[in-house]
Design a protein around this motif. Structure first.
Motif, PDB file in Angstrom:
ATOM      1  N   ASP A  64       1.493 112.532  47.809  1.00 37.15           N
ATOM      2  CA  ASP A  64       0.365 113.211  47.197  1.00 37.15           C
ATOM      3  C   ASP A  64       0.635 114.703  47.302  1.00 37.15           C
ATOM      4  N   TRP A  65       1.284 115.234  46.274  1.00 35.06           N
ATOM      5  CA  TRP A  65       1.683 116.639  46.340  1.00 35.06           C
ATOM      6  C   TRP A  65       0.569 117.574  45.885  1.00 35.06           C
ATOM      7  N   LYS A  66      -0.480 116.996  45.286  1.00 38.06           N
ATOM      8  CA  LYS A  66      -1.484 117.862  44.656  1.00 38.06           C
ATOM      9  C   LYS A  66      -2.460 118.456  45.673  1.00 38.06           C
ATOM     10  N   GLY A  67      -3.011 119.590  45.291  1.00 37.45           N
ATOM     11  CA  GLY A  67      -4.111 120.207  46.028  1.00 37.45           C
ATOM     12  C   GLY A  67      -3.883 120.436  47.496  1.00 37.45           C
ATOM     13  N   ARG A  68      -4.955 120.489  48.280  1.00 34.42           N
ATOM     14  CA  ARG A  68      -4.844 120.753  49.698  1.00 34.42           C
ATOM     15  C   ARG A  68      -4.577 119.442  50.415  1.00 34.42           C
ATOM     16  N   LEU A  70      -3.097 117.336  52.655  1.00 32.11           N
ATOM     17  CA  LEU A  70      -2.208 116.849  53.703  1.00 32.11           C
ATOM     18  C   LEU A  70      -1.820 117.899  54.738  1.00 32.11           C
ATOM     19  N   LEU A  75       2.002 114.791  56.334  1.00 28.08           N
ATOM     20  CA  LEU A  75       3.056 115.043  55.349  1.00 28.08           C
ATOM     21  C   LEU A  75       4.392 114.489  55.861  1.00 28.08           C
ATOM     22  N   GLY A  76       4.647 114.721  57.157  1.00 25.01           N
ATOM     23  CA  GLY A  76       5.873 114.223  57.788  1.00 25.01           C
ATOM     24  C   GLY A  76       5.942 112.703  57.731  1.00 25.01           C
ATOM     25  N   LEU A  79       6.594 111.580  54.216  1.00 22.55           N
ATOM     26  CA  LEU A  79       7.991 111.836  53.864  1.00 22.55           C
ATOM     27  C   LEU A  79       8.905 110.757  54.432  1.00 22.55           C
ATOM     28  N   TRP A 121      16.587 117.443  49.546  1.00 22.98           N
ATOM     29  CA  TRP A 121      15.469 117.999  50.291  1.00 22.98           C
ATOM     30  C   TRP A 121      15.765 119.456  50.692  1.00 22.98           C
ATOM     31  N   ARG A 125      13.839 122.835  49.344  1.00 24.40           N
ATOM     32  CA  ARG A 125      13.209 123.737  50.334  1.00 24.40           C
ATOM     33  C   ARG A 125      13.743 125.170  50.165  1.00 24.40           C
ATOM     34  N   THR A 128      12.249 126.752  47.015  1.00 19.74           N
ATOM     35  CA  THR A 128      10.846 127.159  47.183  1.00 19.74           C
ATOM     36  C   THR A 128      10.764 128.423  48.026  1.00 19.74           C
ATOM     37  N   LYS A 129      11.588 128.495  49.086  1.00 15.02           N
ATOM     38  CA  LYS A 129      11.564 129.679  49.946  1.00 15.02           C
ATOM     39  C   LYS A 129      12.015 130.915  49.173  1.00 15.02           C
ATOM     40  N   ASP A 131      11.738 131.356  45.988  1.00 15.24           N
ATOM     41  CA  ASP A 131      10.636 131.689  45.065  1.00 15.24           C
ATOM     42  C   ASP A 131       9.574 132.503  45.789  1.00 15.24           C
ATOM     43  N   ALA A 132       9.234 132.051  47.007  1.00 15.27           N
ATOM     44  CA  ALA A 132       8.198 132.749  47.788  1.00 15.27           C
ATOM     45  C   ALA A 132       8.622 134.190  48.075  1.00 15.27           C
TER      46      ALA A 132
END
Lengths: 146, 146
Positions: A64-68, A70, A75-76, A79, A121, A125, A128-129, A131-132
């Motif tokens: 469930d990647w959506k919204g807040r 987890l 999450l772990g 996964l 994975w 990661r 995304t980092k 991008d941030a």
């Protein structure tokens, strides 16, 4: 629609990962003096795509990647469940399509699965980092002073 | 179009005169962008109605079909729906999840999470979640994606 998109993307990603795994396996065989020849039947591509599709199902059900929602712990767990279910699905399809006959043939597939999963994975990661980091640089220039 | 910028001493003196043959889409966007800081949204603060200036808004959230406007240290309810506010606040705001619009200029920094989503820390210390799907939208708004 989002779920259909996830299934489609995951099918493509897993199919590519399987092709990559096959490529690496046969490359190793070739480098260690083997023929490095793959027997490719007309239905082989469909087997790979079908396995990719079956592997996409756990992603939709578990992640469930959506919204807040987890927290880190949940999450772990999800996964880990995803890792196990996806592996089980690939193993099951591999058994169904006779990609391996016994443990000796299954073991390299399992190792390859762990390596590819870890690699995908880690790359995700890292992306995304990065991008941030880029976003933070732009935000510094436009944010209000308070 | 020729653009003249004259520095003035106070915010009261700030103004923009546009001389154009026709109000094109670009000019209309520029007008809306310039007027954005002067726009206010009617909100309810208990039984009182207050005008909330758009530049003071941190984020807007929809909870149980009600829309709430959050400033640095206050929360108001508004009659606008989230999609309506998304149209009104289109320049410095972006949708960060299904139920939230955030003011980009109030984001202090973002942090990458494990699942591809991001956590944004606002200038008042609050933390909000940017869903993976909407990270692309933020990158597009910041000019990091073509």
């Amino acid at each position: 629609m989002t779920k259909v998109k996830i299934v489609f993307n995951q099918t493509l990603m897993i199919s590519t990962a399987i092709l990559f795994g096959i490529g690496i396996q046969w490359w190793i065989e070739y480098m260690s003096g083997g023929s490095g020849t793959v027997v490719w039947y007309w239905y082989s591509p469909f087997e790979i795509i079908f396995t990719g599709f079956m592997g996409a199902v756990p992603t939709v059900l578990i992640c469930d990647w959506k919204g807040r929602g987890l927290g880190k712990m949940r999450l772990g767990i999800r996964l880990f469940l995803h890792f196990i279910c996806l592996g089980a699905m690939v193993s099951f399809c591999g058994y169904l399509f006779k990609w391996y006959g016994g443990w000796k043939e299954y073991l390299p597939i399992a190792v390859m699965y762990v390596l590819i999963y870890g690699f995908v994975w880690a790359v995700t990661r890292w992306l995304t980092k990065s991008d941030a980091k880029k976003i933070n640089e732009v935000l510094k220039e436009i944010q209000d002073q308070e | 179009m020729k653009v003249n910028v004259i520095q003035v001493n106070s915010a009261v003196e700030e103004k923009a005169d546009i001389c154009a043959v026709k109000i094109t889409e670009e000019i209309q966007s520029a007008i809306e962008l310039l007027e954005d800081n002067r726009r206010s949204i009617p909100c309810a603060d208990g039984s009182e109605t207050v005008m909330c200036r758009t530049e003071t808004i941190y984020y807007v959230e929809s909870v149980d079909k009600r829309t709430y406007v959050y400033t640095k240290d206050k929360c108001y309810e508004t009659k606008y729906r989230l999609y309506e506010l998304e149209k009104i606040l289109k320049f410095h705001y972006f949708r960060c999840s299904k139920a939230m619009i955030v003011n980009i200029r109030k984001i202090k920094s973002v942090k990458a999470e494990m699942n591809g989503r991001m956590t944004a820390e606002l200038l008042n210390g609050e933390q909000i979640v940017i869903s993976r799907y909407y990270v692309k939208e933020l990158k597009r708004k910041l000019g990091l994606m073509i």
